[in-house]
Design a protein around this motif. Structure first.
Motif, PDB file in Angstrom:
ATOM      1  N   LEU A 103       0.962  -1.202  -0.239  1.00 60.93           N
ATOM      2  CA  LEU A 103       0.315  -0.215  -0.385  1.00 60.93           C
ATOM      3  C   LEU A 103       1.300   1.173  -0.133  1.00 60.93           C
ATOM      4  O   LEU A 103       0.877   1.761  -0.548  1.00 60.93           O
ATOM      5  N   ARG A 104       1.688   1.331   0.670  1.00 59.39           N
ATOM      6  CA  ARG A 104       2.911   2.937   1.235  1.00 59.39           C
ATOM      7  C   ARG A 104       3.537   2.306  -0.414  1.00 59.39           C
ATOM      8  O   ARG A 104       3.783   3.579  -0.468  1.00 59.39           O
ATOM      9  N   TYR A 105       4.188   1.642  -0.776  1.00 56.21           N
ATOM     10  CA  TYR A 105       4.766   1.997  -2.330  1.00 56.21           C
ATOM     11  C   TYR A 105       3.758   2.366  -3.210  1.00 56.21           C
ATOM     12  O   TYR A 105       4.131   2.800  -4.177  1.00 56.21           O
ATOM     13  N   ALA A 106       2.604   1.896  -3.544  1.00 53.91           N
ATOM     14  CA  ALA A 106       2.070   2.786  -4.891  1.00 53.91           C
ATOM     15  C   ALA A 106       1.211   3.881  -4.001  1.00 53.91           C
ATOM     16  O   ALA A 106       1.417   4.370  -5.917  1.00 53.91           O
ATOM     17  N   ARG A 107       1.279   4.066  -3.177  1.00 56.68           N
ATOM     18  CA  ARG A 107       0.929   5.440  -3.198  1.00 56.68           C
ATOM     19  C   ARG A 107       2.756   6.670  -2.771  1.00 56.68           C
ATOM     20  O   ARG A 107       2.569   7.515  -3.472  1.00 56.68           O
ATOM     21  N   MET A 108       3.750   5.790  -2.555  1.00 62.23           N
ATOM     22  CA  MET A 108       4.626   6.738  -3.313  1.00 62.23           C
ATOM     23  C   MET A 108       5.089   6.732  -4.602  1.00 62.23           C
ATOM     24  O   MET A 108       5.387   7.785  -4.643  1.00 62.23           O
ATOM     25  N   ARG A 109       4.467   6.145  -5.396  1.00 62.48           N
ATOM     26  CA  ARG A 109       4.684   5.581  -6.448  1.00 62.48           C
ATOM     27  C   ARG A 109       3.888   6.727  -7.163  1.00 62.48           C
ATOM     28  O   ARG A 109       3.868   7.629  -8.014  1.00 62.48           O
ATOM     29  N   MET A 110       3.020   6.831  -6.749  1.00 62.60           N
ATOM     30  CA  MET A 110       1.122   7.770  -6.918  1.00 62.60           C
ATOM     31  C   MET A 110       1.745   9.703  -6.743  1.00 62.60           C
ATOM     32  O   MET A 110       1.490  10.768  -7.660  1.00 62.60           O
ATOM     33  N   HIS A 111       2.023   9.476  -4.987  1.00 58.63           N
ATOM     34  CA  HIS A 111       2.078  11.143  -4.742  1.00 58.63           C
ATOM     35  C   HIS A 111       3.614  11.411  -5.584  1.00 58.63           C
ATOM     36  O   HIS A 111       3.564  12.493  -5.901  1.00 58.63           O
ATOM     37  N   THR A 112       4.551  10.534  -6.460  1.00 56.78           N
ATOM     38  CA  THR A 112       5.695  11.229  -7.023  1.00 56.78           C
ATOM     39  C   THR A 112       5.362  11.489  -8.598  1.00 56.78           C
ATOM     40  O   THR A 112       5.701  12.049  -9.443  1.00 56.78           O
ATOM     41  N   ALA A 113       4.359  10.628  -8.994  1.00 61.79           N
ATOM     42  CA  ALA A 113       3.957  10.989 -10.620  1.00 61.79           C
ATOM     43  C   ALA A 113       2.863  12.355 -10.444  1.00 61.79           C
ATOM     44  O   ALA A 113       2.518  13.013 -11.507  1.00 61.79           O
ATOM     45  N   ALA A 160      10.222   8.037 -18.661  1.00 59.22           N
ATOM     46  CA  ALA A 160      11.286   7.303 -18.701  1.00 59.22           C
ATOM     47  C   ALA A 160      12.527   7.913 -18.705  1.00 59.22           C
ATOM     48  O   ALA A 160      14.063   6.897 -18.777  1.00 59.22           O
ATOM     49  N   ALA A 161      12.868   9.249 -17.948  1.00 53.82           N
ATOM     50  CA  ALA A 161      14.297   9.108 -17.445  1.00 53.82           C
ATOM     51  C   ALA A 161      14.925   9.269 -16.362  1.00 53.82           C
ATOM     52  O   ALA A 161      15.310   9.080 -16.759  1.00 53.82           O
ATOM     53  N   ASP A 162      13.862   8.986 -16.314  1.00 49.83           N
ATOM     54  CA  ASP A 162      14.534   7.950 -14.579  1.00 49.83           C
ATOM     55  C   ASP A 162      15.336   9.119 -14.013  1.00 49.83           C
ATOM     56  O   ASP A 162      16.451   9.174 -13.439  1.00 49.83           O
ATOM     57  N   ALA A 163      14.501  10.086 -13.441  1.00 51.03           N
ATOM     58  CA  ALA A 163      15.588  11.474 -12.985  1.00 51.03           C
ATOM     59  C   ALA A 163      14.989  10.971 -11.683  1.00 51.03           C
ATOM     60  O   ALA A 163      14.038   9.994 -10.757  1.00 51.03           O
ATOM     61  N   GLN A 164      16.316  10.854 -10.187  1.00 49.72           N
ATOM     62  CA  GLN A 164      16.038  11.014  -9.512  1.00 49.72           C
ATOM     63  C   GLN A 164      15.565  11.896  -8.559  1.00 49.72           C
ATOM     64  O   GLN A 164      14.965  12.762  -8.597  1.00 49.72           O
ATOM     65  N   VAL A 165      14.708  11.383  -7.401  1.00 51.59           N
ATOM     66  CA  VAL A 165      14.132  11.549  -6.633  1.00 51.59           C
ATOM     67  C   VAL A 165      14.664  12.268  -5.131  1.00 51.59           C
ATOM     68  O   VAL A 165      15.482  11.734  -4.416  1.00 51.59           O
ATOM     69  N   ARG A 166      15.208  13.572  -4.629  1.00 57.49           N
ATOM     70  CA  ARG A 166      16.476  13.633  -3.314  1.00 57.49           C
ATOM     71  C   ARG A 166      15.666  14.754  -2.249  1.00 57.49           C
ATOM     72  O   ARG A 166      14.267  15.749  -3.162  1.00 57.49           O
ATOM     73  N   THR A 167      15.796  14.471  -0.785  1.00 60.41           N
ATOM     74  CA  THR A 167      15.281  14.758  -0.083  1.00 60.41           C
ATOM     75  C   THR A 167      16.421  16.079   0.313  1.00 60.41           C
ATOM     76  O   THR A 167      17.411  16.015   0.464  1.00 60.41           O
ATOM     77  N   VAL A 214       9.247   7.874  -4.948  1.00 59.19           N
ATOM     78  CA  VAL A 214      10.590   7.118  -4.689  1.00 59.19           C
ATOM     79  C   VAL A 214      11.226   7.128  -5.080  1.00 59.19           C
ATOM     80  O   VAL A 214      11.588   8.429  -4.814  1.00 59.19           O
ATOM     81  N   GLY A 215      12.658   6.293  -5.286  1.00 57.48           N
ATOM     82  CA  GLY A 215      13.906   7.094  -5.538  1.00 57.48           C
ATOM     83  C   GLY A 215      14.035   7.521  -7.127  1.00 57.48           C
ATOM     84  O   GLY A 215      14.825   8.684  -6.766  1.00 57.48           O
ATOM     85  N   THR A 216      13.787   7.050  -7.932  1.00 62.06           N
ATOM     86  CA  THR A 216      13.578   7.632  -9.215  1.00 62.06           C
ATOM     87  C   THR A 216      12.436   8.061  -9.761  1.00 62.06           C
ATOM     88  O   THR A 216      11.831   6.439  -9.418  1.00 62.06           O
ATOM     89  N   THR A 217      12.256   7.931 -11.024  1.00 64.05           N
ATOM     90  CA  THR A 217      11.010   8.631 -11.971  1.00 64.05           C
ATOM     91  C   THR A 217      10.516   7.706 -11.857  1.00 64.05           C
ATOM     92  O   THR A 217       9.526   7.152 -12.539  1.00 64.05           O
ATOM     93  N   ARG A 218      11.549   6.450 -12.808  1.00 62.21           N
ATOM     94  CA  ARG A 218      11.539   4.895 -13.391  1.00 62.21           C
ATOM     95  C   ARG A 218       9.966   4.135 -12.705  1.00 62.21           C
ATOM     96  O   ARG A 218       9.319   3.505 -12.990  1.00 62.21           O
ATOM     97  N   GLU A 219      10.537   3.907 -11.247  1.00 61.67           N
ATOM     98  CA  GLU A 219       9.816   3.385 -10.715  1.00 61.67           C
ATOM     99  C   GLU A 219       8.216   3.817 -10.593  1.00 61.67           C
ATOM    100  O   GLU A 219       7.112   2.833 -10.010  1.00 61.67           O
ATOM    101  N   ILE A 220       8.309   4.482 -10.943  1.00 61.72           N
ATOM    102  CA  ILE A 220       6.868   5.400 -10.958  1.00 61.72           C
ATOM    103  C   ILE A 220       5.918   4.585 -11.940  1.00 61.72           C
ATOM    104  O   ILE A 220       4.516   3.605 -11.298  1.00 61.72           O
ATOM    105  N   GLY A 221       6.046   4.104 -12.746  1.00 57.29           N
ATOM    106  CA  GLY A 221       5.711   2.949 -14.137  1.00 57.29           C
ATOM    107  C   GLY A 221       4.118   3.906 -14.567  1.00 57.29           C
ATOM    108  O   GLY A 221       4.778   4.821 -14.800  1.00 57.29           O
ATOM    109  N   ASP A 222       4.415   3.005 -15.502  1.00 55.33           N
ATOM    110  CA  ASP A 222       2.814   3.583 -17.314  1.00 55.33           C
ATOM    111  C   ASP A 222       1.770   4.863 -15.917  1.00 55.33           C
ATOM    112  O   ASP A 222       1.246   4.018 -14.815  1.00 55.33           O
ATOM    113  N   VAL A 223       1.970   5.646 -16.514  1.00 58.11           N
ATOM    114  CA  VAL A 223       0.802   6.546 -15.932  1.00 58.11           C
ATOM    115  C   VAL A 223      -0.248   7.049 -16.580  1.00 58.11           C
ATOM    116  O   VAL A 223       0.066   7.032 -18.292  1.00 58.11           O
TER     117      VAL A 223
END
Length: 243
Positions: A103-113, A160-167, A214-223
């Protein structure tokens, strides 16, 4: 419990932590369990709270239906049992906290999207919500004419750019000096403790946010953009979902 305590919010430094050991430091009048540290995200900024379980040293499991901040500064989190447990937790008692990771990981992907959506549509954001399979942002846009396929294409390129997500962190004063960082008009950035957490999607977006990503945009998957709604004269709601 009348005094405000401090919970070490481990998810702010590492969204990928799934569990941790902790100690009970308080019980709220509503039965919420306050821990000295936690991996449970507390509902805030459009992202729902984590669910999971707390396990006592004797092996008793307490199902947690959600978690919430108990103070405006968002420094104390109460974990809300799904049902009456009949257990009497004591201050100082050790527990092990485990979140529902899928559940958490799905929300991490969506929040980043949704952060990418705010970059694809560079307009003030008036609201938003993070779901398990979908999400939405409301934009203050004076003219219509948004195209679902065009926005979907922009998102696909950024993912697809697989950009890094930084804090990173800045002070409250630094944020006040840079109001342009604040995109969301309806939700105040998590201020009040002296510092503010920034989420940067390298090359695309930078804004204050207390959520998990998530740590990179590629982890989001297709939206894909599923719907564009007119919610007012200058308000457009854009919904996205995992493809």
């Amino acid at each position: 419990m009348t005094t405000s305590l401090t919970t070490d919010c481990l998810f702010r430094e590492d969204s990928y932590l799934r569990d941790c050991s902790a100690s009970v430091v308080g019980i709220t009048e509503a039965g919420g369990i306050v821990l000295d540290r936690t991996v449970f995200y507390a509902a805030s900024g459009g992202q729902p709270a984590d669910r999971g379980v707390l396990t006592t040293a004797t092996g008793d499991a307490i199902q947690i239906a959600g978690a919430g901040f108990t103070n405006p500064e968002k420094t104390e989190i109460a974990h809300l049992p799904a049902a009456a447990t009949g257990l009497s937790l004591k201050i100082g008692e050790p527990v092990h906290a485990v979140i529902d990771w899928d559940l958490r990981y799905a929300r991490m992907r969506m929040h980043t999207a949704l952060h990418l959506l705010s970059a694809a549509l560079p307009y003030p954001v008036t609201g938003g919500a993070v779901g398990d399979t979908d999400g939405r942002l409301d934009f203050d846009i004076p003219e219509a004419g948004l195209d679902k396929d065009e926005i979907t294409g922009k998102l696909a390129k950024m993912i697809a750019a697989d950009a890094q997500v930084r804090t990173s962190w800045i002070t409250d004063a630094e944020l006040e000096a840079k109001p342009g960082l604040i995109k969301t008009m309806s939700v105040k950035p998590p201020m009040g403790t002296g510092r503010v957490r920034l989420i940067e999607i390298v090359g695309y977006d930078l804004q204050p946010c207390g959520g998990t990503h998530v740590g990179t945009t590629r982890e989001i998957g297709d939206v894909r953009v599923t719907q564009i709604e007119k919610k007012g004269k200058q308000n457009r709601r854009v919904r996205i979902a995992f493809a």
